[in-house]
Design a protein around this motif. Structure first.
Motif, PDB file in Angstrom:
ATOM      1  N   ILE A   1       0.729  -1.321  -0.316  1.00  0.00           N
ATOM      2  CA  ILE A   1       0.198   0.266   0.172  1.00  0.00           C
ATOM      3  C   ILE A   1       0.305   1.632  -0.325  1.00  0.00           C
ATOM      4  N   ILE A   2       2.102   1.098   0.134  1.00  0.00           N
ATOM      5  CA  ILE A   2       2.849   2.204   0.807  1.00  0.00           C
ATOM      6  C   ILE A   2       3.498   3.100  -0.206  1.00  0.00           C
ATOM      7  N   GLU A   3       4.191   1.205  -0.933  1.00  0.00           N
ATOM      8  CA  GLU A   3       4.845   1.715  -2.376  1.00  0.00           C
ATOM      9  C   GLU A   3       4.092   2.302  -3.344  1.00  0.00           C
ATOM     10  N   SER A   4       2.313   1.641  -3.689  1.00  0.00           N
ATOM     11  CA  SER A   4       1.721   2.209  -4.908  1.00  0.00           C
ATOM     12  C   SER A   4       1.434   3.485  -4.535  1.00  0.00           C
ATOM     13  N   SER A   5       1.174   3.695  -3.355  1.00  0.00           N
ATOM     14  CA  SER A   5       0.850   5.403  -2.498  1.00  0.00           C
ATOM     15  C   SER A   5       2.210   5.960  -3.200  1.00  0.00           C
ATOM     16  N   THR A   6       3.298   5.986  -3.158  1.00  0.00           N
ATOM     17  CA  THR A   6       4.472   6.648  -3.297  1.00  0.00           C
ATOM     18  C   THR A   6       4.486   6.909  -4.982  1.00  0.00           C
ATOM     19  N   ARG A   7       4.108   6.278  -5.984  1.00  0.00           N
ATOM     20  CA  ARG A   7       4.170   5.708  -7.460  1.00  0.00           C
ATOM     21  C   ARG A   7       3.224   6.201  -7.746  1.00  0.00           C
ATOM     22  N   LYS A   8       2.138   6.424  -7.274  1.00  0.00           N
ATOM     23  CA  LYS A   8       0.443   6.966  -7.922  1.00  0.00           C
ATOM     24  C   LYS A   8       0.676   8.251  -7.314  1.00  0.00           C
ATOM     25  N   SER A   9       1.217   8.912  -6.311  1.00  0.00           N
ATOM     26  CA  SER A   9       0.874  10.225  -6.136  1.00  0.00           C
ATOM     27  C   SER A   9       2.081  11.331  -6.854  1.00  0.00           C
ATOM     28  N   LEU A  10       3.229  10.376  -7.013  1.00  0.00           N
ATOM     29  CA  LEU A  10       4.452  10.769  -8.113  1.00  0.00           C
ATOM     30  C   LEU A  10       3.735  10.823  -9.622  1.00  0.00           C
ATOM     31  N   LEU A  11       3.004   9.988 -10.116  1.00  0.00           N
ATOM     32  CA  LEU A  11       3.138  10.137 -12.245  1.00  0.00           C
ATOM     33  C   LEU A  11       1.557  10.624 -11.462  1.00  0.00           C
ATOM     34  N   LYS A  12       0.990  10.638 -11.111  1.00  0.00           N
ATOM     35  CA  LYS A  12      -1.248  11.585 -11.532  1.00  0.00           C
ATOM     36  C   LYS A  12      -0.526  12.562 -10.652  1.00  0.00           C
ATOM     37  N   LYS A  13       0.441  13.241  -9.413  1.00  0.00           N
ATOM     38  CA  LYS A  13       0.541  14.310  -9.152  1.00  0.00           C
ATOM     39  C   LYS A  13       0.083  14.577  -8.087  1.00  0.00           C
ATOM     40  N   ASN A  14      -0.554  14.321  -7.069  1.00  0.00           N
ATOM     41  CA  ASN A  14      -1.886  13.617  -5.744  1.00  0.00           C
ATOM     42  C   ASN A  14      -1.381  13.422  -5.029  1.00  0.00           C
ATOM     43  N   ALA A  15      -1.560  14.171  -3.852  1.00  0.00           N
ATOM     44  CA  ALA A  15      -1.591  13.990  -1.867  1.00  0.00           C
ATOM     45  C   ALA A  15      -2.377  12.811  -2.118  1.00  0.00           C
ATOM     46  N   ILE A  16      -1.953  11.891  -0.981  1.00  0.00           N
ATOM     47  CA  ILE A  16      -2.407  10.801  -0.828  1.00  0.00           C
ATOM     48  C   ILE A  16      -1.952  10.865   1.011  1.00  0.00           C
ATOM     49  N   PHE A  17      -3.528   9.867   1.321  1.00  0.00           N
ATOM     50  CA  PHE A  17      -3.066  10.177   2.536  1.00  0.00           C
ATOM     51  C   PHE A  17      -4.671   8.093   2.816  1.00  0.00           C
ATOM     52  N   ILE A  18      -3.221   7.818   3.420  1.00  0.00           N
ATOM     53  CA  ILE A  18      -3.138   6.314   4.509  1.00  0.00           C
ATOM     54  C   ILE A  18      -3.487   6.790   5.949  1.00  0.00           C
ATOM     55  N   HIS A  19      -4.423   5.863   6.240  1.00  0.00           N
ATOM     56  CA  HIS A  19      -5.276   6.033   7.270  1.00  0.00           C
ATOM     57  C   HIS A  19      -5.235   4.302   7.718  1.00  0.00           C
ATOM     58  N   TYR A  20      -5.204   4.094   9.171  1.00  0.00           N
ATOM     59  CA  TYR A  20      -4.658   2.264   9.956  1.00  0.00           C
ATOM     60  C   TYR A  20      -6.565   3.231  10.552  1.00  0.00           C
ATOM     61  N   SER A  21      -7.558   2.260  10.685  1.00  0.00           N
ATOM     62  CA  SER A  21      -8.228   2.760  11.206  1.00  0.00           C
ATOM     63  C   SER A  21      -8.464   0.991  12.756  1.00  0.00           C
ATOM     64  N   GLU A  22      -8.492   1.287  13.896  1.00  0.00           N
ATOM     65  CA  GLU A  22      -8.530  -0.115  14.849  1.00  0.00           C
ATOM     66  C   GLU A  22     -10.039  -0.774  15.153  1.00  0.00           C
ATOM     67  N   GLU A  23     -11.302   0.222  14.863  1.00  0.00           N
ATOM     68  CA  GLU A  23     -12.343   0.535  15.237  1.00  0.00           C
ATOM     69  C   GLU A  23     -13.075  -0.609  14.749  1.00  0.00           C
ATOM     70  N   ASN A  24     -12.894   0.008  12.932  1.00  0.00           N
ATOM     71  CA  ASN A  24     -12.945  -1.164  11.258  1.00  0.00           C
ATOM     72  C   ASN A  24     -11.929  -1.745  11.134  1.00  0.00           C
ATOM     73  N   ASN A  25     -10.796  -2.274  11.853  1.00  0.00           N
ATOM     74  CA  ASN A  25      -9.644  -2.886  11.345  1.00  0.00           C
ATOM     75  C   ASN A  25      -9.938  -3.343   9.547  1.00  0.00           C
ATOM     76  N   ARG A  26      -9.123  -1.338   9.489  1.00  0.00           N
ATOM     77  CA  ARG A  26      -9.030  -1.461   7.636  1.00  0.00           C
ATOM     78  C   ARG A  26      -8.103  -0.643   7.440  1.00  0.00           C
ATOM     79  N   ILE A  27      -7.968  -0.377   7.106  1.00  0.00           N
ATOM     80  CA  ILE A  27      -6.667   0.532   6.251  1.00  0.00           C
ATOM     81  C   ILE A  27      -7.238   1.378   4.777  1.00  0.00           C
ATOM     82  N   SER A  28      -7.686   2.586   4.861  1.00  0.00           N
ATOM     83  CA  SER A  28      -7.874   3.369   3.844  1.00  0.00           C
ATOM     84  C   SER A  28      -6.836   4.300   3.393  1.00  0.00           C
ATOM     85  N   VAL A  29      -7.397   4.329   2.171  1.00  0.00           N
ATOM     86  CA  VAL A  29      -6.605   5.162   0.859  1.00  0.00           C
ATOM     87  C   VAL A  29      -6.994   6.431   0.624  1.00  0.00           C
ATOM     88  N   LYS A  30      -7.093   7.029   0.526  1.00  0.00           N
ATOM     89  CA  LYS A  30      -7.664   7.986  -0.057  1.00  0.00           C
ATOM     90  C   LYS A  30      -6.703   9.226  -0.639  1.00  0.00           C
TER      91      LYS A  30
END
Length: 149
Positions: A62-91
């Motif tokens: 997730i981290i590697e693909s996010s760094t690549r996507k943000s560089l290619l598309k010139k967009n910021a990406i937010f990664i967040h882990y929610s312990e309550e929902n037991n999931r990682i969200s990538v925006k």
């Protein structure tokens, strides 16, 4: 008559001696239960280790693909882990992706991770742990090089 009775008693004794006693049967049952229980415990441990390893690979991916996507598309990406929902969200922009995580696994220091439009991320140490083991991912340097320990 006495001889017949004596012969019948001898036959009964012979028939009686042809089986396991209760104690022998209990011992054999205990040994079989022990033989089948040990691999089951090892299988449970193996499954737990495999889940931890897969989650570690997922986080790195997730981290590697996010760094690549943000560089290619010139967009910021937010990664967040929610312990309550037991999931990682990538925006990224208006799109949102969710990655479910096993409820037995907890991830520390993966909250509010910001990947800037140049593909760089701030250095941090991420800890992924289950009941008895943990894995550490160290993100070094601005472009997101990761080291697993």
């Amino acid at each position: 008559m006495k001889k017949e009775l004596q012969l019948q008693m001898e036959r009964l004794q012979k028939v009686k001696n042809k089986g396991f006693t209760l104690v022998e049967a209990i011992i054999i049952l205990f040994v079989f239960c022990l033989i089948f229980t040990i691999p089951t415990l090892k299988l449970t441990q193996f499954k737990s280790d495999l889940e931890l390893s897969n989650t570690t690979r997922l986080v790195k991916s997730i981290i590697e693909s996010s760094t690549r996507k943000s560089l290619l598309k010139k967009n910021a990406i937010f990664i967040h882990y929610s312990e309550e929902n037991n999931r990682i969200s990538v925006k990224q922009g208006k799109s949102m992706q969710y990655f479910p995580i096993n409820h037995q696994i907890k991830i520390d220091n993966l909250n509010h991770v910001f990947v800037n439009p140049k593909g760089s991320i701030s250095p941090r140490t991420i800890m992924i742990k289950n009941k008895n083991k943990k894995r550490i991912i160290k993100i070094q340097m601005k472009w997101g090089r990761m080291i697993e320990s």
